[in-house]
Design a protein around this motif. Structure first.
Motif, mmCIF file in Angstrom:
data_model
loop_
_atom_site.group_PDB
_atom_site.id
_atom_site.type_symbol
_atom_site.label_atom_id
_atom_site.label_comp_id
_atom_site.label_asym_id
_atom_site.label_seq_id
_atom_site.Cartn_x
_atom_site.Cartn_y
_atom_site.Cartn_z
ATOM 1 N N MET A 72 41.986 39.337 -9.832
ATOM 2 C CA MET A 72 42.042 40.320 -10.884
ATOM 3 C C MET A 72 42.177 39.669 -12.262
ATOM 4 N N SER A 73 42.381 38.398 -12.277
ATOM 5 C CA SER A 73 42.571 37.733 -13.565
ATOM 6 C C SER A 73 41.295 37.826 -14.387
ATOM 7 N N ASN A 74 41.451 38.083 -15.677
ATOM 8 C CA ASN A 74 40.264 38.161 -16.526
ATOM 9 C C ASN A 74 40.115 36.912 -17.390
ATOM 10 N N GLY A 75 40.830 35.860 -17.043
ATOM 11 C CA GLY A 75 40.627 34.583 -17.679
ATOM 12 C C GLY A 75 41.363 34.400 -18.990
ATOM 13 N N ARG A 76 42.124 35.421 -19.429
ATOM 14 C CA ARG A 76 42.856 35.268 -20.686
ATOM 15 C C ARG A 76 44.106 34.436 -20.468
ATOM 16 N N LYS A 77 44.575 33.811 -21.587
ATOM 17 C CA LYS A 77 45.798 33.008 -21.495
ATOM 18 C C LYS A 77 47.002 33.935 -21.407
ATOM 19 N N PHE A 78 48.017 33.496 -20.671
ATOM 20 C CA PHE A 78 49.254 34.274 -20.607
ATOM 21 C C PHE A 78 49.945 34.192 -21.965
ATOM 22 N N ASP A 79 50.403 35.345 -22.477
ATOM 23 C CA ASP A 79 51.184 35.278 -23.714
ATOM 24 C C ASP A 79 52.642 35.597 -23.402
ATOM 25 N N SER A 82 54.674 37.909 -24.386
ATOM 26 C CA SER A 82 55.065 39.288 -24.086
ATOM 27 C C SER A 82 54.764 39.640 -22.629
ATOM 28 N N LEU A 83 53.717 39.041 -22.094
ATOM 29 C CA LEU A 83 53.417 39.283 -20.680
ATOM 30 C C LEU A 83 54.530 38.718 -19.800
ATOM 31 N N VAL A 122 57.481 41.039 -19.906
ATOM 32 C CA VAL A 122 57.282 42.225 -19.054
ATOM 33 C C VAL A 122 57.488 41.859 -17.585
ATOM 34 N N ILE A 123 56.909 40.723 -17.175
ATOM 35 C CA ILE A 123 57.047 40.304 -15.764
ATOM 36 C C ILE A 123 58.519 40.032 -15.432
ATOM 37 N N LEU A 166 60.357 43.345 -15.080
ATOM 38 C CA LEU A 166 60.063 43.998 -13.794
ATOM 39 C C LEU A 166 60.747 43.261 -12.649
ATOM 40 N N ALA A 181 64.271 44.364 -12.616
ATOM 41 C CA ALA A 181 64.332 45.737 -12.074
ATOM 42 C C ALA A 181 64.175 45.722 -10.559
ATOM 43 N N ALA A 182 63.274 44.864 -10.060
ATOM 44 C CA ALA A 182 63.057 44.790 -8.608
ATOM 45 C C ALA A 182 64.298 44.241 -7.909
#
Lengths: 196, 169, 190
Positions: B1-8, B10-11, B14-15, B18, B21-22
């Protein structure tokens, strides 16, 4: 990403069919309340996450993150239910877990791409409230039709006169949904006719 | 599902959010499981008596059997939930060492429909102290459900007692 | 219940379309190729077994039953990533495309995974249960499509056309199938 959608009729059908797993299980007010509230929590979490996450994350990541968030929300809903009524948890947990993958929730997880779509996402959150009310009402109506009375308690009270026991079964749920959809369609047609 | 963008960053935030929370959801789940076990073992103890009975709960989810409450002294009891498409009937079955049902304590059904009530009546008379030989047209479809539940209880109790015997040796 | 009794049960009284309300949102089962049907059954069988084993032997002993949705979604996302990775290696990677069929298949696989975990303790029953539940679903969908095609030739009253008659037909089918419920197979297979 592309979503196949052919107008309002398809949208309405998808909404009803997507709710069918919850409507079929919701055969009493207590099960309707459990599923309705859990659905509201899960759907709102998914819709809010997909709305609030930045566009630069991309559709695939937004879908994954929103779905994961919805699953955490379903987990917390199940935990609360287990604390309130362990028996009801044992009865309903499989259907409660299913709320995560119902079609309205999966659709809510998709990234709204344009500004107009993002504005409609707030409507999507409100739509979740409507869906959950429908699930609760379906439970209440089916319990009344089947047992002749309605109780929020998951254990039965004294025996009462059964009106239409089939209403509590999955077959009865499908038939009642069909009849309700036909009545709605007839009412809409009549309303359109009177406007002319 | 990766679209090849670099992780920033803010991502990652968010991870991480989550993930926290998990983890919280996991702890909450374990806590609710403990509370549920406490509630169910107390339910069995207060229903069967005496007041001093204190049993340990094991969740089984094997067919109609939800779980087992085993006291330090005395007979084990099984919590049963007999399911029908339109409802379910709950009861506690006390068993002896070879898995035969001695007594049945009814907890009631989720509705008062005829099939659910009849299922309860059939299960209630399955114990050794059970009485009543009346029959209804519903029995043919309900008796196999009761029979299956009784077989499951017997099998689980024999497995438990054989396991205990094995531990003693 | 034996694996054979189970297969009959999931085709009839325990059919996931009728018992779980997993009614497809459009017709199209006839266009499904045999390899895609087989792939769906294998995915249901393997997914149901993995989810069942995790639920019964990992989550339940730790009291983490209500954590199951998170684990199931992680498994589902993992399977999706694996499928895309295989597609990329074989040069068949497609852009993410989500339609009603994809959403419905996801829902059915997820439901079968939940069902297998909650009902069976034997690995053979999980494998057989997952595959037969998928087959039962596909068969029931095909029957429903055929009924709808036949009803297209009948003068159905206007308010009942489309969605309402589809639901009512599903209800009547569910009623017929429910006559052959679990108790029959308990009796049949001893």
């Amino acid at each position: 990403m592309a979503i196949d959608d052919k107008g309002g009729a398809r949208e309405a059908w998808t909404a009803i069919a997507g709710l069918a797993p919850l409507l079929v299980f919701s055969n009493s007010l207590s099960s309707g309340l459990v599923l309705g509230v859990a659905f509201l929590v899960v759907h709102s979490t998914a819709a809010a996450l997909s709305l609030l996450l930045p566009l630069r994350f991309g559709p695939a990541r937004v879908l994954g993150i929103s779905l994961f968030g919805a699953a955490v929300a379903a987990s917390l809903s199940a935990t609360v239910l287990r604390l309130i009524d362990p028996f009801l948890f044992e009865t309903a947990y499989s259907r409660l877990f299913l709320t995560v993958c119902t079609v309205p929730v999966l659709r809510a997880c998709l990234l709204p791409e344009s500004v107009a779509e993002r504005e409609r996402s707030i409507e999507n959150i409100l739509r979740g409230l409507g869906y959950s009310v429908v699930v609760i009402l379906a439970g209440a109506v089916r319990e009344f039709l089947a047992a002749g009375s309605i109780s929020v308690n998951s254990a039965s009270g004294p025996a009462s006169a059964s009106l239409l026991p089939i209403a509590a079964q999955p077959a009865g749920a499908f038939i009642l949904i069909g009849l309700a959809a036909a009545a709605f369609k007839a009412a809409m047609a009549a309303a359109k006719g009177s406007e002319r | 599902m990766s679209n090849g963008r670099k992780f920033d960053s803010s991502l990652w935030i968010v991870i991480a959010g989550l993930g926290v929370a998990a983890i919280l959801a996991g702890f909450a789940s374990a806590y609710s499981s403990g509370q549920s076990a406490f509630f169910l073992s107390r339910l069995v103890d207060t229903t069967i008596g005496p007041i001093s009975r204190r049993s340990a709960w094991t969740t089984l989810r094997e067919g109609a059997v939800l779980g087992r409450a085993v006291p330090k002294k005395g007979e084990a009891a099984y919590l049963v939930s007999l399911r029908l498409p339109d409802g379910e009937y709950r009861a506690i079955a006390e068993v002896d060492g070879d898995g035969s049902v001695l007594r049945v304590h009814a907890l009631g059904g989720t509705n008062s429909l005829a099939r659910t009530r009849r299922l309860g009546a059939l299960f209630a008379r399955s114990g050794k102290s059970g009485a009543g030989q009346d029959s209804t047209p519903l029995d043919a479809s309900l008796e196999p459900i009761v029979g299956d539940a009784l077989e499951t209880i017997t099998r689980l109790e024999r497995q438990r007692t054989e396991g205990e015997d094995g531990d003693r040796r | 219940m034996s694996v054979i009794g189970l297969a009959f049960y999931f085709a009839l009284g325990g059919n996931v379309l009728f018992q779980w309300g997993l009614i497809p949102s459009r017709r199209g089962i006839r266009s499904a190729s045999l390899p895609s049907v087989m792939a769906f059954m294998v995915a249901a069988s393997v997914g149901g077994t993995v989810a069942g084993l995790v639920f019964r032997y990992v989550l339940t002993p730790w009291g983490l039953e209500s954590f199951a949705p998170v684990v199931l979604i992680l498994l589902l996302l993992g399977a999706g990533l694996a499928a895309r990775a295989i597609g990329a290696v074989t040069g068949k990677a497609n852009p993410l495309r989500i339609d009603d069929g994809t959403l419905q298949s996801t829902l059915v696989l997820y439901a079968i995974a939940i069902m297998a975990g909650g009902n069976f303790s034997s690995i053979w029953l999980m494998l057989g249960g997952g595959a037969s539940a998928a087959l039962g679903y596909l068969a029931a969908t095909r029957f429903l499509d055929d009924i709808m095609d036949r009803l297209d030739l009948e003068p159905v009253p206007a308010p009942f056309r489309g969605t309402p008659i589809r639901f009512i037909s599903t209800g009547l089918m569910a009623l017929a199938f429910a006559g052959i419920d679990a108790s029959f197979f308990v009796k049949f297979s001893g």
